[in-house]
Each structure stands twice: as C-alpha cells, then as structure tokens.
Design a protein around this motif. Structure first.
Motif, PDB file in Angstrom:
ATOM      1  N   TRP A  75      40.479 143.133 -39.629  1.00  0.00           N
ATOM      2  CA  TRP A  75      40.322 143.469 -41.037  1.00  0.00           C
ATOM      3  C   TRP A  75      39.623 142.325 -41.781  1.00  0.00           C
ATOM      4  N   THR A  76      40.372 141.509 -42.500  1.00  0.00           N
ATOM      5  CA  THR A  76      39.752 140.417 -43.256  1.00  0.00           C
ATOM      6  C   THR A  76      40.437 139.076 -42.986  1.00  0.00           C
ATOM      7  N   THR A  77      41.086 138.932 -41.851  1.00  0.00           N
ATOM      8  CA  THR A  77      41.789 137.688 -41.557  1.00  0.00           C
ATOM      9  C   THR A  77      41.652 137.341 -40.082  1.00  0.00           C
ATOM     10  N   ALA A  78      41.915 136.089 -39.748  1.00  0.00           N
ATOM     11  CA  ALA A  78      41.864 135.631 -38.363  1.00  0.00           C
ATOM     12  C   ALA A  78      43.124 134.838 -38.063  1.00  0.00           C
ATOM     13  N   ALA A  79      43.483 134.764 -36.793  1.00  0.00           N
ATOM     14  CA  ALA A  79      44.671 134.044 -36.354  1.00  0.00           C
ATOM     15  C   ALA A  79      44.318 133.196 -35.139  1.00  0.00           C
ATOM     16  N   LEU A  80      45.068 132.100 -34.963  1.00  0.00           N
ATOM     17  CA  LEU A  80      44.835 131.198 -33.843  1.00  0.00           C
ATOM     18  C   LEU A  80      46.162 130.625 -33.381  1.00  0.00           C
ATOM     19  N   PHE A  81      46.417 130.758 -32.079  1.00  0.00           N
ATOM     20  CA  PHE A  81      47.609 130.181 -31.477  1.00  0.00           C
ATOM     21  C   PHE A  81      47.170 129.338 -30.278  1.00  0.00           C
ATOM     22  N   ALA A  82      47.656 128.112 -30.206  1.00  0.00           N
ATOM     23  CA  ALA A  82      47.318 127.228 -29.089  1.00  0.00           C
ATOM     24  C   ALA A  82      48.514 126.326 -28.802  1.00  0.00           C
ATOM     25  N   LYS A  95      32.222 139.734 -40.643  1.00  0.00           N
ATOM     26  CA  LYS A  95      31.969 139.422 -39.244  1.00  0.00           C
ATOM     27  C   LYS A  95      33.125 138.576 -38.692  1.00  0.00           C
ATOM     28  N   PRO A  96      33.547 138.834 -37.436  1.00  0.00           N
ATOM     29  CA  PRO A  96      34.612 138.011 -36.842  1.00  0.00           C
ATOM     30  C   PRO A  96      34.282 136.526 -36.874  1.00  0.00           C
ATOM     31  N   THR A  97      33.007 136.190 -36.673  1.00  0.00           N
ATOM     32  CA  THR A  97      32.628 134.778 -36.693  1.00  0.00           C
ATOM     33  C   THR A  97      32.852 134.155 -38.064  1.00  0.00           C
ATOM     34  N   ASP A  98      32.585 134.937 -39.132  1.00  0.00           N
ATOM     35  CA  ASP A  98      32.810 134.420 -40.489  1.00  0.00           C
ATOM     36  C   ASP A  98      34.303 134.188 -40.736  1.00  0.00           C
ATOM     37  N   LEU A  99      35.152 135.107 -40.229  1.00  0.00           N
ATOM     38  CA  LEU A  99      36.587 134.960 -40.411  1.00  0.00           C
ATOM     39  C   LEU A  99      37.124 133.730 -39.674  1.00  0.00           C
ATOM     40  N   VAL A 100      36.658 133.533 -38.445  1.00  0.00           N
ATOM     41  CA  VAL A 100      37.131 132.392 -37.654  1.00  0.00           C
ATOM     42  C   VAL A 100      36.641 131.081 -38.263  1.00  0.00           C
ATOM     43  N   LEU A 101      35.392 131.045 -38.722  1.00  0.00           N
ATOM     44  CA  LEU A 101      34.859 129.835 -39.334  1.00  0.00           C
ATOM     45  C   LEU A 101      35.630 129.502 -40.616  1.00  0.00           C
ATOM     46  N   LYS A 102      35.947 130.517 -41.413  1.00  0.00           N
ATOM     47  CA  LYS A 102      36.736 130.299 -42.625  1.00  0.00           C
ATOM     48  C   LYS A 102      38.109 129.734 -42.276  1.00  0.00           C
TER      49      LYS A 102
END
Length: 258
Positions: free
Chosen positions: A163-170, A220-227
C-alpha cells in the motif's frame, strides 16, 4: 572484464564441512517458503537449513551472499516464471553436549559443498564495473538500530512494502548484508559505505495503513523503502559507479536423487 576467481567441482572427500543429512525434493512454488510460526529465514537453531520452496538461484544466493549478480543459469534454475522449486532440508551433525552449532558462515560453506555435490555446480567470479548505489549515513546520523550481542545468530533481512508503507526486520545483520539485501529491491548492486561496524537488530513494523482508494496511483516499492531508510534509520542511497562481483555459472544440473 577481469577474471577474479575460479572454482571447480570439489569432491566429498575434500575436507570441506558438509551437511550430514540432505533431502532435496520437487516443491510447489506457492508453498510457504519457511516453516514455523512467523519464521522468516531458512536457518534453524543448530545450523539446519530448511525451505519449503526455493529455487537454485536462491540457494546460490544464500551460499554466496557477496555475489551481486548471477549469470549463466538455465531457465529452470532462475527465479523467474517457470523455474523449478525445491523443498530442501539439510541437517549438520548434532554438536556435542555443551558445544555450539555451526556458524552462519559455516552453514554457507556447507551449502556450497551441497551445490557442488548434488547440483554438479561449477562456477567462477568476474569483477565488472557498472552502476551501483552506495548505502551511506545521512547528515543527521544513523538511528533505529540496536547493537546485536555476540551470541545472536544472524538472519537475512526481511523487507516488504505494501500500500503506502514499508517494513524491515533484521536480526544481527551487518551493514554489508543489509546493503546486499537492498540490491534485490532496487535492482542494482548496493555497496556499503556507512562505516558502521558490527551487527545490528532492526525492527521496523509497518505503520497502520489502509488500502489505496480506487483510481489512486500506488507508490513505487523503491520509493517506500528509500523513505523508510531515510526517516527510520538515518540512512540513504547515492548513485555511483563501482566494481561489482558477478558469479558466472559454468555448469549446473538437476539435483541427484536423495
């Protein structure tokens, strides 16, 4: 194009660490990739590698995490429509009482031996120059990451956008490993230039979000991840040119039977 390193078939008696028990079977590409409740990585405690649906290209990516590009794979082996998927369960020998299981790097070495023995893989590395992104620390400094303890087992970063958000788990990830995982999202090699040493835990769940209204254009997914990188971690990507490590497959075959 300069030859970097050449690897040939290594026999089972070559002295390299190996899995004790290996099962490789055809799999449904739609199967859940990893077993267990919310499990997001193929490594289980004790060094066992388990995936319910994985391509040969993905196995190579696990075994050689510093290869930013893989050339020479046949269609059945690459992660594209029509590729063959496998269920893989590879178990190392059980450690003696009080001893630790194999490290992640040791499991990667065992995976390389598995690829040599079961898929008859031979390969070499080239160093090529091309467009890259550099992962750097922003002007305000890094944030949103906690230092991982030496006892924590690393697991691959998990990045998702919706949608309009991204998540990251590491879990216990190094900056070069994080940069490498971003290469898939941005479809270009990402090289670490943060200067941040050690390993970190990152937990960035998606914010509460709602589906886009009808007719709206999805980001774009890339824009969400960069943000997310900029706002949550204080990191950024800068375009440039650099030397990348390309893995070139000379020969590979379908896996030998169990």
């Amino acid at each position: 194009m300069a030859l970097w390193l050449t690897l040939s078939l290594v026999s089972s008696s070559g002295g390299l660490p190996q899995f004790e028990v290996v099962s490789i079977r055809p799999a449904d590409p739609h199967a859940s990739r990893f077993p267990g409740w919310g499990w997001t990585g193929p490594l289980l405690p004790g060094g066992e590698y388990v995936s319910r649906a994985v391509t040969l290209e993905q196995l190579i990516g696990f075994a050689y995490p510093n290869a930013f590009q893989v050339d020479g794979l046949p269609t059945w082996a690459a992660g594209v429509r029509g590729a063959d998927y496998f269920a893989v369960d590879a178990k190392p020998a059980r450690p003696e009482r009080g001893a630790h299981g194999p490290s992640t790097e040791q499991v990667r070495m065992m995976m390389r031996q598995l690829l040599f023995d079961r898929f008859h893989l031979t390969l070499h590395f080239d160093r090529r120059t091309g467009p890259v992104y550099y992962l750097v620390v922003g002007k305000a400094g890094s944030k949103g990451m906690t230092r991982a303890g030496p006892e924590q087992r690393p697991s691959p970063p998990f990045i998702v956008s919706e949608w309009t958000t991204a998540a990251l788990f590491a879990h216990a990830v190094s900056m070069p490993e994080l940069a490498h995982s971003l290469s898939t999202t941005f479809q270009r090699p990402v090289l670490d230039r943060t200067g941040l040493a050690g390993r970190y835990n990152i937990n960035l769940p998606p914010v509460k979000d709602t589906p886009l209204p009808p007719g709206a254009i999805a980001p774009k997914p890339t824009d969400l991840v960069l943000k997310m990188l900029r706002q949550k971690l204080g990191l950024d990507l800068r375009a440039g040119t650099g030397a990348i490590r390309v893995l070139v497959v000379d020969h590979v075959g379908h896996p030998t039977p169990n």
